[in-house]
Write an enzyme that holds these catalytic residues in place. Structure first.
Site, PDB file in Angstrom:
ATOM      1  N   ARG A 254       1.194  -1.308  -0.529  1.00  0.00           N
ATOM      2  CA  ARG A 254       0.260   0.250   0.415  1.00  0.00           C
ATOM      3  C   ARG A 254       0.869   1.317   0.017  1.00  0.00           C
ATOM      4  O   ARG A 254       0.389   2.467   0.685  1.00  0.00           O
ATOM      5  CB  ARG A 254      -0.827   0.023   1.247  1.00  0.00           C
ATOM      6  CG  ARG A 254      -1.968  -1.160   1.097  1.00  0.00           C
ATOM      7  CD  ARG A 254      -3.785  -0.463  -0.079  1.00  0.00           C
ATOM      8  NE  ARG A 254      -4.344  -1.823   0.255  1.00  0.00           N
ATOM      9  CZ  ARG A 254      -4.375  -2.734  -0.131  1.00  0.00           C
ATOM     10  NH1 ARG A 254      -3.211  -3.130  -0.724  1.00  0.00           N
ATOM     11  NH2 ARG A 254      -5.087  -3.599   0.254  1.00  0.00           N
TER      12      ARG A 254
ATOM     13  N   SER B 282     -10.384  -0.462   3.603  1.00  0.00           N
ATOM     14  CA  SER B 282     -10.220  -0.808   4.709  1.00  0.00           C
ATOM     15  C   SER B 282      -9.544   0.870   4.871  1.00  0.00           C
ATOM     16  O   SER B 282      -9.201   1.326   4.256  1.00  0.00           O
ATOM     17  CB  SER B 282      -8.744  -1.181   4.436  1.00  0.00           C
ATOM     18  OG  SER B 282      -9.001  -2.408   3.659  1.00  0.00           O
TER      19      SER B 282
ATOM     20  N   GLU C  37      -4.126   4.333   6.891  1.00  0.00           N
ATOM     21  CA  GLU C  37      -4.158   3.977   5.200  1.00  0.00           C
ATOM     22  C   GLU C  37      -5.051   5.212   4.034  1.00  0.00           C
ATOM     23  O   GLU C  37      -4.762   5.156   3.289  1.00  0.00           O
ATOM     24  CB  GLU C  37      -4.896   2.226   4.653  1.00  0.00           C
ATOM     25  CG  GLU C  37      -4.964   2.351   3.071  1.00  0.00           C
ATOM     26  CD  GLU C  37      -5.383   1.494   2.739  1.00  0.00           C
ATOM     27  OE1 GLU C  37      -5.351   2.161   1.310  1.00  0.00           O
ATOM     28  OE2 GLU C  37      -5.737   0.271   2.598  1.00  0.00           O
TER      29      GLU C  37
HETATM   30  N1  EPU Z   1     -10.161 -10.516   9.884  1.00  0.00           N
HETATM   31  C1  EPU Z   1     -11.199 -11.060  11.027  1.00  0.00           C
HETATM   32  N2  EPU Z   1     -12.221  -9.835  11.923  1.00  0.00           N
HETATM   33  C2  EPU Z   1     -12.865  -8.899  11.065  1.00  0.00           C
HETATM   34  C3  EPU Z   1     -12.205  -8.801   9.555  1.00  0.00           C
HETATM   35  C4  EPU Z   1     -10.850  -9.410   9.436  1.00  0.00           C
HETATM   36  O1  EPU Z   1     -11.056 -11.397  12.073  1.00  0.00           O
HETATM   37  O2  EPU Z   1     -13.873  -8.074  11.078  1.00  0.00           O
HETATM   38  C5  EPU Z   1      -9.696 -11.606   9.931  1.00  0.00           C
HETATM   39  C6  EPU Z   1     -10.178 -12.731   8.792  1.00  0.00           C
HETATM   40  O3  EPU Z   1     -10.808 -13.097   9.573  1.00  0.00           O
HETATM   41  C7  EPU Z   1      -8.651 -13.356   8.672  1.00  0.00           C
HETATM   42  C8  EPU Z   1      -7.879 -11.376   8.240  1.00  0.00           C
HETATM   43  O4  EPU Z   1      -8.376 -11.218   9.393  1.00  0.00           O
HETATM   44  O5  EPU Z   1      -8.291 -13.828   8.646  1.00  0.00           O
HETATM   45  C9  EPU Z   1      -7.485 -11.030   6.962  1.00  0.00           C
HETATM   46  O6  EPU Z   1      -8.860 -10.225   6.703  1.00  0.00           O
HETATM   47  P1  EPU Z   1      -9.678 -10.519   4.344  1.00  0.00           P
HETATM   48  O7  EPU Z   1      -9.133 -11.120   3.785  1.00  0.00           O
HETATM   49  O8  EPU Z   1     -10.593  -9.763   4.889  1.00  0.00           O
HETATM   50  O9  EPU Z   1      -8.412  -9.390   4.304  1.00  0.00           O
HETATM   51  P2  EPU Z   1      -7.961  -8.231   4.903  1.00  0.00           P
HETATM   52  O10 EPU Z   1      -6.932  -8.663   5.469  1.00  0.00           O
HETATM   53  O11 EPU Z   1      -8.383  -7.123   6.583  1.00  0.00           O
HETATM   54  C10 EPU Z   1      -6.957  -6.729   2.785  1.00  0.00           C
HETATM   55  C11 EPU Z   1      -7.150  -5.532   2.651  1.00  0.00           C
HETATM   56  C12 EPU Z   1      -8.269  -5.600   1.402  1.00  0.00           C
HETATM   57  C13 EPU Z   1      -8.299  -6.451   0.082  1.00  0.00           C
HETATM   58  C14 EPU Z   1      -8.748  -7.871   0.894  1.00  0.00           C
HETATM   59  C15 EPU Z   1      -8.676  -8.897   0.441  1.00  0.00           C
HETATM   60  C16 EPU Z   1      -6.260  -3.998   3.038  1.00  0.00           C
HETATM   61  C17 EPU Z   1      -5.742  -2.906   4.777  1.00  0.00           C
HETATM   62  N3  EPU Z   1      -6.449  -4.621   3.007  1.00  0.00           N
HETATM   63  O12 EPU Z   1      -7.593  -6.840   3.976  1.00  0.00           O
HETATM   64  O13 EPU Z   1      -8.032  -4.087   0.936  1.00  0.00           O
HETATM   65  O14 EPU Z   1     -10.028  -6.535  -0.177  1.00  0.00           O
HETATM   66  O15 EPU Z   1      -7.387  -8.598   1.546  1.00  0.00           O
HETATM   67  O16 EPU Z   1      -7.255  -9.581  -0.090  1.00  0.00           O
HETATM   68  O17 EPU Z   1      -4.327  -4.639   3.238  1.00  0.00           O
HETATM   69  C18 EPU Z   1      -8.422  -2.172   0.660  1.00  0.00           C
HETATM   70  O18 EPU Z   1      -6.951  -1.751   0.813  1.00  0.00           O
HETATM   71  O19 EPU Z   1      -9.610  -0.991   0.834  1.00  0.00           O
HETATM   72  C19 EPU Z   1      -9.171  -3.435   1.012  1.00  0.00           C
HETATM   73  C20 EPU Z   1     -10.673  -3.411   0.988  1.00  0.00           C
END
Ligand code: EPU
Length: 339
Positions: A164, A239, A335
């Protein structure tokens, strides 16, 4: 091109925050853009460049000139029978651009389907999702140097892409504006990326064994729609925080108390999902005034009533940062760009 006064930005930021710009111009080509920049320079106005408005939080009215980048157009140059260079102007909507590539059967961007925003802002934060980042297919971008009004080119190495992150958020921030971006995409023998768990599950659900790039896009769209709120319905900027990366030693200490903490080790550092940390602090789905953490993904802050001010959203994010710091000793970084 008209320069307008006291212009509402409510429909130009995906949080739907009701603020205005003292001056506003919408530019459709480089000449318009140069004119608008000169106008701001002569009048000593601060300039804010606006793309899709999907990664910005306005906390107050903007006292200078907002320049909305509306340059449009897509062109292609075939390199050989396997690869094509596709160039899109900054004002092209990102998802529509991805869908255009899929309709031409160009592979490489399908995992990035349905990300809000425009092509011109995609390199700034090296947008990424489901195991792919734009740096994987990015070749170069053309920018306008704000000082000299000359057009310059940055190749991939010069962009300094990170998680990012890019040079456009650091060293050259405020010094240039991205005009167009070129990607190298495949025309056949596409590399299908389904390692990211959720994609495999989604394809299984759809009963697809040998997915095409179009199938991967459909799976990604379906996953995103199932947990990320549509800004047209519920104001948000995706995010709100980055996923924090902490040293291995600190991780081991925190893990002693929270053995179930999800984690992605990378050398001496470990990435922790911010969404999990925020949920553990009890914020998921919680509302304070007009603002809430999304009930299906805690990392997304939403303008729950549609009437939230930028300041309220900012203060809400500060409360989250403080409670994550208190409980886990881990600092969250925003972010979203705060203006
Ligand atoms: N999780 C929780 N609770 C929540 C949300 C997530 O426990 O409320 C846990 C999930 O269970 C999982 C982990 O966190 O184990 C990762 O969650 P997720 O796959 O939803 O991905 P993320 O790391 O929260 C990132 C990006 C998103 C992107 C997703 C999918 C960042 C800051 N965010 O989210 O990007 O869509 O991966 O690749 O890196 C964005 O940048 O606006 C965005 C939506």
């Amino acid at each position: 091109m008209k320069i307008q006064e006291k212009y509402s930005l409510k429909n130009l930021n995906t949080f739907g925050v009701d603020v205005s710009a003292k001056y506003f111009a919408e530019v459709k080509d480089v000449d318009d853009l140069k004119y608008a920049i000169e106008f701001a320079k002569i009048n000593h106005f601060e300039i804010l460049f606006l793309g899709g408005g999907s990664n910005i939080l306005f906390t107050e009215d903007f006292g200078g000139l907002v320049i909305k980048l509306n340059l449009k157009g897509i062109s292609e140059e075939f390199l050989n029978e396997n690869e094509v260079l596709v160039t899109a102007k900054a004002g092209e909507n990102w998802h529509e651009f991805v869908q255009f590539c899929l309709s031409e059967n160009y592979g490489g961007l399908e995992n990035l389907s349905l990300i809000p925003g425009n092509v011109g802002t995609s390199p700034m934060q090296n947008i990424g999702a489901y195991g792919t980042e734009i740096k994987d297919t990015f070749v170069k971008c053309k920018v306008l140097n704000i000082q000299t009004l000359e057009i310059e080119e940055f190749n991939k190495e010069e962009c300094g892409f990170g998680y990012r992150d890019s040079i456009f958020k650091g060293e050259v921030r405020g010094k240039c504006v991205i005009l167009e971006v070129t990607f190298k995409l495949s025309t056949k023998n596409h590399q299908i990326k389904t390692e990211y768990g959720a994609i495999k599950n989604e394809l299984d659900k759809l009963g697809i064994e040998n997915p095409t790039i179009q199938d991967v896009s459909r799976a990604v769209i379906s996953i995103r729609q199932s947990k990320l709120p549509d800004p047209q319905i519920l104001g948000n900027a995706g995010s709100f925080f980055k996923n924090p990366t902490i040293p291995l030693q600190q991780f081991t200490e925190v893990q002693n108390s929270y053995p179930q903490m999800p984690n992605y080790p990378n050398g001496e550092m470990v990435k922790i999902p911010a969404g999990w940390l925020i949920e553990q602090c009890g914020w998921k789905g919680k509302q304070v005034g007009n603002v809430a953490s999304h009930e299906l993904q805690a990392l997304v802050i939403v303008n729950k009533t549609g009437n939230a001010t930028g300041k309220e959203i900012y203060d809400f994010s500060t409360m989250i940062i403080e409670s994550v710091k208190d409980k886990f000793g881990i600092g969250l970084e925003r972010e979203v760009n705060i203006v």
